[in-house]
Design an enzyme around this catalytic site. Sequence first.
Site, mmCIF file in Angstrom:
data_model
loop_
_atom_site.group_PDB
_atom_site.id
_atom_site.type_symbol
_atom_site.label_atom_id
_atom_site.label_comp_id
_atom_site.label_asym_id
_atom_site.label_seq_id
_atom_site.Cartn_x
_atom_site.Cartn_y
_atom_site.Cartn_z
ATOM 1 N N GLY A 121 -16.497 21.781 -12.963
ATOM 2 C CA GLY A 121 -15.612 22.674 -13.705
ATOM 3 C C GLY A 121 -16.301 23.284 -14.910
ATOM 4 O O GLY A 121 -15.672 23.561 -15.930
ATOM 5 N N ASP B 248 -14.429 32.282 -19.419
ATOM 6 C CA ASP B 248 -15.687 31.744 -18.905
ATOM 7 C C ASP B 248 -16.804 32.788 -18.965
ATOM 8 O O ASP B 248 -17.935 32.490 -19.346
ATOM 9 C CB ASP B 248 -15.508 31.267 -17.458
ATOM 10 C CG ASP B 248 -14.374 30.253 -17.333
ATOM 11 O OD1 ASP B 248 -13.951 29.707 -18.368
ATOM 12 O OD2 ASP B 248 -13.918 30.029 -16.203
HETATM 13 C C1 GLA Z 1 -10.417 28.481 -15.667
HETATM 14 C C2 GLA Z 1 -10.403 30.006 -15.783
HETATM 15 C C3 GLA Z 1 -10.373 30.435 -17.254
HETATM 16 C C4 GLA Z 1 -9.269 29.723 -18.014
HETATM 17 C C5 GLA Z 1 -9.304 28.227 -17.740
HETATM 18 C C6 GLA Z 1 -8.126 27.511 -18.363
HETATM 19 O O1 GLA Z 1 -11.609 27.973 -16.164
HETATM 20 O O2 GLA Z 1 -11.549 30.542 -15.160
HETATM 21 O O3 GLA Z 1 -10.231 31.827 -17.329
HETATM 22 O O4 GLA Z 1 -8.018 30.265 -17.686
HETATM 23 O O5 GLA Z 1 -9.318 27.930 -16.365
HETATM 24 O O6 GLA Z 1 -8.177 27.579 -19.740
#
Ligand code: GLA
Length: 373
Positions: A117, A165
């Site tokens: 993640g 991200d």
């Molecule tokens: C994922 C998504 C992000 C964000 C996170 C939760 O990583 O890619 O854009 O929404 O979940 O904060």
Amino acid sequence: MRLADAFRDAYGAAPDGVWHAPGRVNLIGEHTDYNGGLVLPFAVPWGVGAAVSPRGDGVIRLMSLQVEEEAQVLDTPEAARGWARYAAGVFWALREAGHAVGGADVVIDGDVPRGAGLSSSAALEMSVALALNDLHGLGLSRMDLAVAARRAENDFAGMPCGIMDQAASSLCEEGRALFLDCRALAGRTIPLDVAAHGLSLLIIDTGVRHELADGRYAERRAECESAARRLGVESLRDVTDLAGALGRLSGAERDRVQHVVTENHRVEATVGLLRAGAVDQLGAMLNASHLSLRDQYRVSCPELDVAVESAVRGGARGARMTGGGFGGSVVALVPEERLPSVRESVAGAYASRGWAAPRFLPAVPSAGARRLA
Ligand code: GLA
């Protein structure tokens, strides 16, 4: 350099350049980005490298050193399959935005721990986006490139993520976190030096990713949009009177709004603590964020909860799930001398449940996307 050598082997000439973009850990501000809210991620030391040369004929050739297959040879980005859709999507998004981006030969090499993640897909997108920006002299800003990369992920790869991200991969700096306002698309980096306080940030990779993750992510997003409509605001960022808003909502929507609004406050509070040098007080913010994600936003899972609880029992100042949830990683703030006992506590809690051992990774705030060669 391994990537340049692989490129030469694959395509018979040296690449025009090599670019690198990192993955990220989010310190705090979860599920706020697509609600126009605040986030505070930092880049990790692992990422994706892209060796790239432009081609005159519009064809895109993509291969990855992590995937055992011949290069995908694409007449159009749409023809890309699997992992390559994240790279091809960037060509697509830049072309859609009207930029003259021709074909290219590309070799990808990544070391973001898989399934943790930590946003390996954003790293892949940003390495390619930065390469194309440089090679074609597009003159796009780091934020513009992040927006194009997110568009690739949303409208090409089909994942309805927010901007966090891609922006983190693009804009982060060594030793700092990115304080990003996702509505204004304005970000500033601020020092994140926990080592100066005898602390370290530890990533605990649960090693699990539950099947329902993608569907639940889209469902949460839809719940937030529906709550915003009911409240008559453009996004949940515009909710200023939390008590009033909660009074007008019920059930899941009420819980989701409570999380999003309080999480934005926690990001602001965390930034305030960092600016004041009160790093040792961050733990309470991390713990409160986790509880809210677990109980109000409901995106945690037993493996994340056990990692958080056992890390705190082992001496962490605070811990929370990081990223989308339903698996992936926890980020914990740990006094240096307690690192062994935190690891032992979490590993023991997993072993006693018969779960596979979690992985521990040091989370050192690292540099954002850059050209390497
Ligand atoms: C994922 C998504 C992000 C964000 C996170 C939760 O990583 O890619 O854009 O929404 O979940 O904060």
